[in-house]
Design a protein around this motif. Sequence first.
Motif, PDB file in Angstrom:
ATOM      1  N   THR A 124      79.335  12.784  73.131  1.00  0.00           N
ATOM      2  CA  THR A 124      79.150  13.670  74.197  1.00  0.00           C
ATOM      3  C   THR A 124      76.929  12.937  73.486  1.00  0.00           C
ATOM      4  OG1 THR A 124      79.948  16.033  73.886  1.00  0.00           O
ATOM      5  CG2 THR A 124      77.295  15.837  75.175  1.00  0.00           C
ATOM      6  N   PHE A 125      76.825  12.742  75.082  1.00  0.00           N
ATOM      7  CA  PHE A 125      75.867  11.326  74.917  1.00  0.00           C
ATOM      8  C   PHE A 125      74.210  12.242  75.858  1.00  0.00           C
ATOM      9  CE2 PHE A 125      78.552   8.967  72.918  1.00  0.00           C
ATOM     10  CZ  PHE A 125      78.066   8.214  72.609  1.00  0.00           C
ATOM     11  N   SER A 126      73.451  12.309  75.424  1.00  0.00           N
ATOM     12  CA  SER A 126      72.154  12.393  76.641  1.00  0.00           C
ATOM     13  C   SER A 126      72.314  11.445  77.560  1.00  0.00           C
ATOM     14  CB  SER A 126      70.702  12.217  76.058  1.00  0.00           C
ATOM     15  OG  SER A 126      69.408  12.701  76.856  1.00  0.00           O
ATOM     16  N   GLY A 127      71.583  11.066  78.854  1.00  0.00           N
ATOM     17  CA  GLY A 127      72.147  10.488  79.817  1.00  0.00           C
ATOM     18  C   GLY A 127      71.063   9.479  79.620  1.00  0.00           C
ATOM     19  N   TRP A 128      69.480   9.999  78.872  1.00  0.00           N
ATOM     20  CA  TRP A 128      68.816   9.068  78.725  1.00  0.00           C
ATOM     21  C   TRP A 128      69.056   8.581  77.273  1.00  0.00           C
ATOM     22  CZ3 TRP A 128      65.386   8.864  82.762  1.00  0.00           C
ATOM     23  CH2 TRP A 128      64.933   9.761  83.547  1.00  0.00           C
ATOM     24  N   ASN A 129      69.196   6.823  78.239  1.00  0.00           N
ATOM     25  CA  ASN A 129      69.138   5.726  77.024  1.00  0.00           C
ATOM     26  C   ASN A 129      68.195   5.269  76.555  1.00  0.00           C
ATOM     27  OD1 ASN A 129      69.589   4.076  74.938  1.00  0.00           O
ATOM     28  ND2 ASN A 129      71.138   2.363  76.936  1.00  0.00           N
ATOM     29  N   VAL A 130      67.479   5.442  74.544  1.00  0.00           N
ATOM     30  CA  VAL A 130      66.630   4.909  74.320  1.00  0.00           C
ATOM     31  C   VAL A 130      66.351   4.319  74.210  1.00  0.00           C
ATOM     32  CG1 VAL A 130      65.217   5.807  72.442  1.00  0.00           C
ATOM     33  CG2 VAL A 130      66.153   7.437  73.599  1.00  0.00           C
ATOM     34  N   LEU A 131      65.340   2.617  74.330  1.00  0.00           N
ATOM     35  CA  LEU A 131      65.745   1.930  73.897  1.00  0.00           C
ATOM     36  C   LEU A 131      64.154   0.694  73.254  1.00  0.00           C
ATOM     37  CD1 LEU A 131      66.607   0.262  77.980  1.00  0.00           C
ATOM     38  CD2 LEU A 131      67.945   0.480  75.968  1.00  0.00           C
ATOM     39  N   GLU A 132      64.529   0.082  72.877  1.00  0.00           N
ATOM     40  CA  GLU A 132      63.246  -0.644  72.034  1.00  0.00           C
ATOM     41  C   GLU A 132      62.541  -2.599  72.599  1.00  0.00           C
ATOM     42  OE1 GLU A 132      64.730  -1.117  68.333  1.00  0.00           O
ATOM     43  OE2 GLU A 132      64.703   0.905  67.921  1.00  0.00           O
ATOM     44  N   MET A 133      61.805  -2.461  72.778  1.00  0.00           N
ATOM     45  CA  MET A 133      61.015  -3.382  73.804  1.00  0.00           C
ATOM     46  C   MET A 133      60.263  -4.198  72.502  1.00  0.00           C
ATOM     47  SD  MET A 133      59.426  -3.618  77.523  1.00  0.00           S
ATOM     48  CE  MET A 133      57.529  -3.415  76.420  1.00  0.00           C
ATOM     49  N   ASP A 134      60.329  -5.021  72.363  1.00  0.00           N
ATOM     50  CA  ASP A 134      59.394  -6.189  71.457  1.00  0.00           C
ATOM     51  C   ASP A 134      58.694  -6.681  72.432  1.00  0.00           C
ATOM     52  OD1 ASP A 134      58.324  -7.884  70.115  1.00  0.00           O
ATOM     53  OD2 ASP A 134      59.408  -8.652  69.196  1.00  0.00           O
ATOM     54  N   THR A 135      56.988  -6.208  71.932  1.00  0.00           N
ATOM     55  CA  THR A 135      56.063  -6.649  72.247  1.00  0.00           C
ATOM     56  C   THR A 135      55.325  -7.539  71.696  1.00  0.00           C
ATOM     57  OG1 THR A 135      54.422  -5.485  69.978  1.00  0.00           O
ATOM     58  CG2 THR A 135      55.413  -3.918  71.783  1.00  0.00           C
ATOM     59  N   GLY A 136      55.883  -8.482  71.407  1.00  0.00           N
ATOM     60  CA  GLY A 136      55.552  -9.617  70.724  1.00  0.00           C
ATOM     61  C   GLY A 136      54.329  -9.773  69.380  1.00  0.00           C
TER      62      GLY A 136
END
Length: 415
Positions: A261-273
């Motif tokens: 079972t998974f939450s409907g929201w996906n946690v993503l990572e974004m590189d700031t540079g």
Amino acid sequence: MIKLKHYLNGYLKLHLTGFSPERFFNMCRKHDIEVWNLECREDGYECAMTVDGFLNCKPLVKKSEVKVRIQKKLGLPFFLYRNRRRKLYFLGVFSFFLILYMMSLFIWNITLSGNYRYTSDTLIKFMNEEGIRCGMKKSQMDCDYLESAIRTEFPEITWVSAQVSGTRLLVKIKENDVLSSIPIKDQSPCDLVAEKSGVITKIIVRSGKALVKPGDQVEEGQVLVQGLIPITDDSEQVVAENPVHADADIFAATEYKTVRTFSGWNVLEMDTGRKRHGFFLQFVQSAFHFLPPKSQESKWKFTMEEHQLTLFENFYLPVYWGMIHGKEYNTYERPYTEEEKNDLKDKINIQFLENLREKGVQITENNVKIQENGLEFTITAWAAGEESIGAARPFTPINDTEEINKTDERSGNND
């Protein structure tokens, strides 16, 4: 070797001018006065000469009518004379070599080679339990004991060579690819029971009495093959049962299911540079990290490259250093896309089937689906397969004499 000799004895760098410098060099050669690094300049010649040679060439200077001027005094004797009042300098040099000698009395690196079946971490952990680790004195290292201990603890290792070279412990291993002895087959009386529930698809009995047949539904722990062979008389009456080691190939159709079972929201990572670079230095167990300050609200990932100080091939020191690289990133949430859900479903199903195949299950049918449940979604993977389910369970057969005595006591037949 000649350069080292010149440095230890000391030498002079000279500048020559005058009427006939060529004649001067020819006479130096005739009188075995060593001259090297000869160079022609606009205002004369430059060369190097030993101190003894310079003292012996004074008559030659007058004969050739040249002027000799000392430009530099080089070598160890002149260096020591110039720094004769720098006591702390020589104390530091002496302390350096003293510390280097003290470090050479310990083992600072352990290298394993030839191990394939056992990982280096497993062998290092075993050696640590035996008191053999980095930082121990070389005088306390017993290579013969280590070789014997490894062969005893790991029977598949047939040959071990351990030696100390410099500050390095070299352990060479050879593993046996062939069994050194044939395992003894267990012949003690036992039954075969079901390891898990399923429907029998095939059963081949080599020893014992089958209690099930293909098509029967069995439960976990149920006896499938009994380790008793009945002995009958002429009238087909069972007069005794002979205990044996039950042996059979039993296959059954089984089912497996996994639910995630998974939450409907996906946690993503974004590189700031943004990046940070630093280095670390470690001596024995004391480590120092040097990094620019970071914001308390930001998140960072760090990677590190580690190196150990080595003076020679087998002379390692307990000094480690390396670079630290950091990248800043931010996290945010957004709903899973249909493509991401399908990718996640395929990944879970592939891992699910790989785990079953590692257990020896032959997959015959597979199904995976996604069910939405409000702010969550569930991935259900199901598989049907065929596998061996028979497992030995020992039992203690009843002694015939004890059974007869118990029967007589119950009937009151006492002599």
